[in-house]
Scaffold this active site. Sequence first.
Site, short mmCIF file in Angstrom:
data_model
loop_
_atom_site.label_atom_id
_atom_site.label_comp_id
_atom_site.label_asym_id
_atom_site.label_seq_id
_atom_site.Cartn_x
_atom_site.Cartn_y
_atom_site.Cartn_z
N HIS A 104 -6.89 -3.30 4.39
CA HIS A 104 -7.92 -2.31 4.46
C HIS A 104 -8.23 -1.68 5.72
O HIS A 104 -8.06 -2.10 6.81
CB HIS A 104 -9.12 -2.81 3.59
CG HIS A 104 -9.07 -3.48 2.25
ND1 HIS A 104 -8.71 -2.56 1.34
CD2 HIS A 104 -8.85 -4.41 1.90
CE1 HIS A 104 -8.45 -3.32 0.11
NE2 HIS A 104 -8.74 -4.70 0.69
N ASP A 150 -1.50 -12.94 -0.87
CA ASP A 150 -2.22 -11.93 -1.31
C ASP A 150 -2.50 -10.95 -0.23
O ASP A 150 -3.87 -10.53 -0.22
CB ASP A 150 -3.43 -12.81 -1.97
CG ASP A 150 -4.10 -11.75 -3.06
OD1 ASP A 150 -3.60 -10.65 -3.21
OD2 ASP A 150 -4.84 -12.18 -3.52
N ARG A 172 0.96 -1.28 0.01
CA ARG A 172 0.24 0.19 0.01
C ARG A 172 0.74 1.27 -0.09
O ARG A 172 0.06 2.33 -0.23
CB ARG A 172 -1.04 0.02 1.29
CG ARG A 172 -1.84 -1.11 1.37
CD ARG A 172 -2.83 -1.24 0.05
NE ARG A 172 -4.02 -2.27 0.40
CZ ARG A 172 -4.47 -3.16 -0.51
NH1 ARG A 172 -3.96 -3.00 -1.67
NH2 ARG A 172 -5.50 -3.91 -0.37
N ASN A 211 0.08 -2.53 -7.52
CA ASN A 211 -1.09 -1.65 -7.60
C ASN A 211 -1.09 -0.57 -6.68
O ASN A 211 -1.71 -0.77 -5.43
CB ASN A 211 -2.32 -2.68 -7.47
CG ASN A 211 -2.74 -3.00 -5.78
OD1 ASN A 211 -1.65 -3.39 -5.61
ND2 ASN A 211 -3.76 -3.39 -5.90
N HIS A 263 -2.43 -16.91 -7.13
CA HIS A 263 -3.49 -17.37 -6.55
C HIS A 263 -4.66 -18.10 -7.32
O HIS A 263 -5.78 -17.85 -7.44
CB HIS A 263 -4.23 -16.07 -5.95
CG HIS A 263 -4.61 -14.85 -6.64
ND1 HIS A 263 -4.36 -13.56 -6.22
CD2 HIS A 263 -5.15 -14.68 -7.97
CE1 HIS A 263 -5.01 -12.63 -7.02
NE2 HIS A 263 -5.29 -13.41 -8.29
#
Lengths: 328, 423
Positions: free
Chosen positions: B310, B306, B64, B94, B233
């Site tokens: 959050h 993975d 993140r 990402n 995954h």
Amino acid sequence: MMDKKKLLTQLKATRGDYQIPCHDLVSIDQLTENDCEHIFSLARIFRTLKTEKLDLLKGSSVGIAFFESSTRTKSSFDWAGKHLGADVVGAGSSTAEKKGESMFDVIQVIDAMQPKVVVIRTRYSGLPEQVSQYTSASVINAGDGIHEHPTQALLDGLTMVDELGTLRGKIVTIVGDISHSRVFGSLVRLLNKLGATVRVAAPETLLLEKTEETFGVQVFYNVEEALKDADVIYTLRIQGERGSYGNISTIREYSKAYGISAERFALAKQNAIIMHAGPIQRDIDIHHVLVGIPESRILHQVENGLAIRKTLLWLLATKNEEKKFKRI
Amino acid sequence: MTSILIQNGRLIDPKNGIDEITDILIEQKKVKAIGKNLKKADAAIDATGKIICPGLVDLQVHLREPGREDRETIETGLKAALAGGITSVVSMPNLNPVADNQTVIEFQLRKGELLQLANIFPAGATTVGQKGKYLSEMRELKLAGAVAVTDDGVDIQNAGVLEKAMEWAKTFNLPVFSHCEEVSLHNGEGLMHEGQWSTRLGLPGVSAQVEDYGVFRSILLAEKTGVQFHALHCSTKKGLEIIAQAKQGNSKITCETCPQYFALTDEICKNYNTDAKMYPPIRSIEHQQAVIKRLKDGTIDCISTDHAPHIPPDKCKPFAEAAHGSVGLETSLALGITHLVEPNHLTFSQLIEKMSTNPAKVIHIDRGHLSLGATADITIFDPKEEWIVDPKQFQSKGRNCVFKGMKLTGKVTHVFVAGVQKV
């Protein structure tokens, strides 16, 4: 001449010490057959009381939090609450969402105004169940996405039971857009509980994944076969707003293959009835002639809806036990 | 420089075929010696009853930072990794900005250097902005230190672009990691595995074919281009069957799964449990069994996490709007022990191979083994200790954990990175 006082006494006697087993009604799964029978008995008395103003919920607030548009369900809950003497307020709109407030925060805001019951309609499957943990009010699911619409199923169940006595051994054929129908989601659960044989007639594209195994129903692509000897024909409209038009070739072809015509209706049992959750789409899912024939129960359903909603508002708002909830 | 002697533990090093009770000496950041009666060290650790293994390597971690430091930072993510016995992580691209050029790679590596926690091995994006249109500058990504390219949670939908991306990656000797998905099969609307539970919950489904089709396309093009290809995954029966076939005689194709796919089934989504919202979705028992079978027969080379942290408002939403993913760094080893070793699907050695030795090979790093002279990244764990997953105790900022409340076996007790004790 209706004797209001007598009926009220009868209502209270019929309820006795019956308590609904859940604090919130988000799914038909929460009720037993016995609960349904209690609800039907009370609803019949409320139906007789018509629009009589009662004081059963005097001093209580009911919030109607509809985040999707609605005609019959919203007005039905609104009137039901008012007839019971509750203060009913439209407590939800899409503006909160537009301002970026989460539905979970909206429910806490509504909760702070201390309603006894909050009725929620939303495009999100599961939202009523999710937010119910964050309010002391009883949450009634008035339609969540493509999941359930339990009060619709109960009013349909009442309509069928009044007609047929019992649903055991009776055949109910549900025709139309299963895949996008929360009405189907609740109705199939209820019919299974009440012992009916459920048939489903729809094209493969309008079925859910594993419809047969999940709900123990018989699936027919051919509507005529599905209608043979049916006691109830229940039609569901094509939910274009949820993308169903992408699941059929043309409305013309769909209507030819699945629309209920007089000829098709004749395949059902002699005294079979026609039902529809509305809004009806005349000449697409049902031929216009059939809407008003004596065998049609479409407007009875609406009338029963009012009675069912009064029953549930009353049972939930006067439950003899505090609901536990948490804050976010 | 201090030396440390770890004594009486069960040392498992799959690469060197070691599984025995012995001692190991760390000196000058390296594995100095293995055996009994080793010379005295500055410090000693009694590992009686514990397992000593090469530090775990996780090929799929969402750190993140840069971008969403409220969810996780490189520091908290790497601390979480260490708490889970993971000494090397591949950081997924990402981020914001997306790691599609050397700047983010250099930033992450520099942060990792300063922090001196677990090792960070960044992956770059395959296409610019992960948009699936234009190829990223892979040569520069590689020179900056990227160990792989991947568009992370989005698969390149245009097969022509995918083929070119594979060829470009092959040219610069970078493995391509792919999340395999054919988006049109669920119109981008699927929320959970398509099956009885999705029907019951009224949530649009993501069929197994969504993944199978993506796997098939990627495998066809990986075979044609000869790129080193790694399927992220994996969660479906047929997809794994396709991979098993493709791996016959092709050592450039590898794949992984994650604990959620061997430990859980789609029933976990009931009551609209948004912590269980995952991409790919947690699947039905049929697929869970297939994943276990493919772990046993060796088709699945690696177990990654993975790890997807959050903040609570990301998950406190209607199921349709809630964020995907679960944190996993601090639970993966114990989930492997509880769900794979204890039911005798894998031996400890096989589990460690999939969590350390094999992933190190996929990204070509000299880790994942305890050969003499190897960098001393070492994990020690108690294989019998039972504990209950409590996300409040996590090092990660993420509290969104699908394994919350579950009782697991196996607890990390010590972790060394380059000979320095971190846990």
